[in-house]
Design a protein around this motif. Structure first.
Motif, PDB file in Angstrom:
ATOM      1  N   ILE A 386       0.835  -1.205   0.000  1.00 53.02           N
ATOM      2  CA  ILE A 386       0.000   0.000   0.000  1.00 53.02           C
ATOM      3  C   ILE A 386       0.867   1.251   0.000  1.00 53.02           C
ATOM      4  CG2 ILE A 386      -1.711   1.309   1.314  1.00 53.02           C
ATOM      5  CD1 ILE A 386      -2.747  -1.378   2.384  1.00 53.02           C
ATOM      6  N   GLY A 387       1.928   1.242   0.828  1.00 50.55           N
ATOM      7  CA  GLY A 387       2.826   2.400   0.878  1.00 50.55           C
ATOM      8  C   GLY A 387       3.462   2.694  -0.459  1.00 50.55           C
ATOM      9  N   ASP A 388       3.896   1.648  -1.164  1.00 49.56           N
ATOM     10  CA  ASP A 388       4.480   1.840  -2.492  1.00 49.56           C
ATOM     11  C   ASP A 388       3.430   2.344  -3.478  1.00 49.56           C
ATOM     12  OD1 ASP A 388       6.875   0.957  -1.493  1.00 49.56           O
ATOM     13  OD2 ASP A 388       6.635  -1.103  -2.224  1.00 49.56           O
ATOM     14  N   TYR A 389       2.211   1.858  -3.339  1.00 53.90           N
ATOM     15  CA  TYR A 389       1.138   2.216  -4.273  1.00 53.90           C
ATOM     16  C   TYR A 389       0.804   3.706  -4.198  1.00 53.90           C
ATOM     17  CZ  TYR A 389      -3.456   2.001  -6.557  1.00 53.90           C
ATOM     18  OH  TYR A 389      -4.527   2.212  -7.392  1.00 53.90           O
ATOM     19  N   VAL A 390       0.738   4.233  -2.993  1.00 53.96           N
ATOM     20  CA  VAL A 390       0.341   5.644  -2.840  1.00 53.96           C
ATOM     21  C   VAL A 390       1.537   6.575  -2.676  1.00 53.96           C
ATOM     22  CG1 VAL A 390      -1.898   5.053  -1.881  1.00 53.96           C
ATOM     23  CG2 VAL A 390       0.032   5.404  -0.335  1.00 53.96           C
ATOM     24  N   GLY A 391       2.755   6.040  -2.700  1.00 57.40           N
ATOM     25  CA  GLY A 391       3.937   6.893  -2.659  1.00 57.40           C
ATOM     26  C   GLY A 391       4.307   7.385  -1.283  1.00 57.40           C
TER      27      GLY A 391
END
Length: 421
Positions: A386-391
């Motif tokens: 999730i962190g990678d997805y939303v930056g």
């Protein structure tokens, strides 16, 4: 060009017969080319004609000399057009007359783009500590946005020092600083106090380094404690998100544009700044990819282009986006034609949250971003994914969403408690 807006030949002759006639015609052409409406041009041209008459009666036919008469002309304009008008109308007409003439000078005479802005205030303590903001900019490498916060906090500090009669920074003491913090804490919220205390610390350290203070009292300035994961994300339910998406009127240019931006917020969790920075080159139609290049953590993310988002962007490109040479994706719908700023994107999200009747703390684009993240958490995706997805720059930014499971807590509160045994 004037024939586009004025039907009577004698009106055109009246305009072209003034000593500013050719310049006024050029101004009207420039406004038309930059997207101004005919209504706006029809309001501005008569003002400039009367400005030409006003200067002509004073035998001034030089543009540089005439500029000094703008304020006198505005007063004359009000006295002849706003007799008996209420104060609000007089103020609007004053602003219209002044801005029209200033805009004319900027575009036609000085060949620049006039923006109605207040004159920037001087940096605080520019006399007492003249090198401080150069130190922040050059040695600490702070961004303009951060420098703006320093100016805001230190202007408040300068006002306080004036009230308590401490004009000389060499006489600055801990009781004075503490009094300022205590007084300010009663007027602003917690997050503002954190920034204010941090800015004050850096300023006091600089004063000591430059020999303006005998001892370093910066370490005695306490920054309010902020406990890790103490806040709750201001997300809204997915039903509320759908209600927000129903608000834009997609029959209009603004509605098509705003609907596409809202979809980007709720689907990919994009920030307002990231949406404002999107260009036509960021959309790979052949591979159905959306590239987000200017992220907060200085990295690039490529998303699959969802069909609904692709359709919304195509609808805006065909039926809303102005015909401009720039590759920026989202634009203002009113003249002058300029790309949307991140503030305008955030304001758009706030507007539709209000229209949907949704009450949330600090409504804006981040409300929809939080809702996107919360939905991914509730769906069981790993926090790292999730962190990678939303930056997210740090994993701790994503962890805060895992601490509150609203639906599960609601079931516990409404149940009989048997599952807790």
């Amino acid at each position: 060009m004037l024939e586009r807006f004025f039907l009577k030949p004698r009106t055109i002759d009246r305009i072209m017969g003034s000593w500013l006639g050719k310049d006024i015609e050029l101004y009207a052409s420039t406004l038309f080319e930059t997207g101004y409406s005919a209504r706006s041009i029809l309001r501005r041209v008569p003002i400039l004609v009367q400005f030409a008459d006003f200067t002509d009666t004073r035998r001034i036919h030089d543009l540089s000399l005439a500029e000094s008469l703008i304020d006198s002309f505005v007063d004359h304009w009000l006295s002849s057009h706003c007799i008996g008008a209420h104060p609000g109308l007089r103020q609007r007409e004053r602003s219209l007359a002044r801005c029209t003439v200033r805009h004319f000078y900027s575009l036609i005479v000085w060949k620049s783009d006039y923006q109605k802005r207040k004159a920037p205030a001087a940096d605080p303590f520019v006399v007492e500590a003249p090198g401080f903001f150069s130190y922040l900019r050059e040695e600490r490498g702070l961004r303009p946005e951060t420098l703006y916060q320093y100016r805001h906090h230190l202007r408040r500090f300068a006002v306080y020092l004036g009230h308590v009669g401490c004009a000389d920074l060499r006489l600055l003491s801990l009781p004075v600083v503490t009094g300022f913090i205590t007084t300010t804490a009663q007027e602003v919220n917690y997050s503002v106090m954190v920034g204010l205390a941090s800015s004050l610390r850096v300023f006091l350290q600089y004063l000591r380094r430059e020999g303006l203070l005998e001892r370093d009292i910066s370490k005695l300035v306490e920054i309010p404690q902020r406990y890790r994961l103490a806040d709750i994300p201001r997300s809204i339910s997915w039903e509320a998100v759908q209600k927000v998406l129903d608000q834009p009127d997609r029959r209009t240019i603004v509605g098509r544009r705003d609907f596409a931006m809202l979809l980007l917020m709720v689907t990919y969790g994009l920030r307002a700044r990231e949406i404002a920075a999107l260009t036509l080159d960021d959309i790979d139609w052949k591979r159905d990819r959306l590239h987000v290049r200017e992220r907060k953590a200085d990295h690039t993310t490529a998303y699959p282009l969802a069909p609904a988002i692709g359709e919304a962007i195509v609808d805006y490109l065909k039926n809303g986006r102005p015909d401009v040479s720039s590759r920026v994706l989202f634009w203002r719908h009113l003249a002058p034609r300029t790309a949307l700023t991140h503030s305008a994107v955030a304001s758009s999200a706030t507007k539709y949250l209000h229209k949907a009747g949704i009450t949330v703390r600090r409504p804006g684009s981040h409300t929809l971003r939080h809702s996107c993240v919360q939905r991914l958490v509730d769906s069981g995706f790993p926090l790292k994914t999730i962190g990678d997805y939303v930056g997210h720059r740090s994993a701790s930014s994503t962890m805060i969403y895992a601490k509150v499971q609203v639906d599960a807590l609601r079931e516990v509160a409404l149940g009989d408690g048997e599952d807790l045994r």
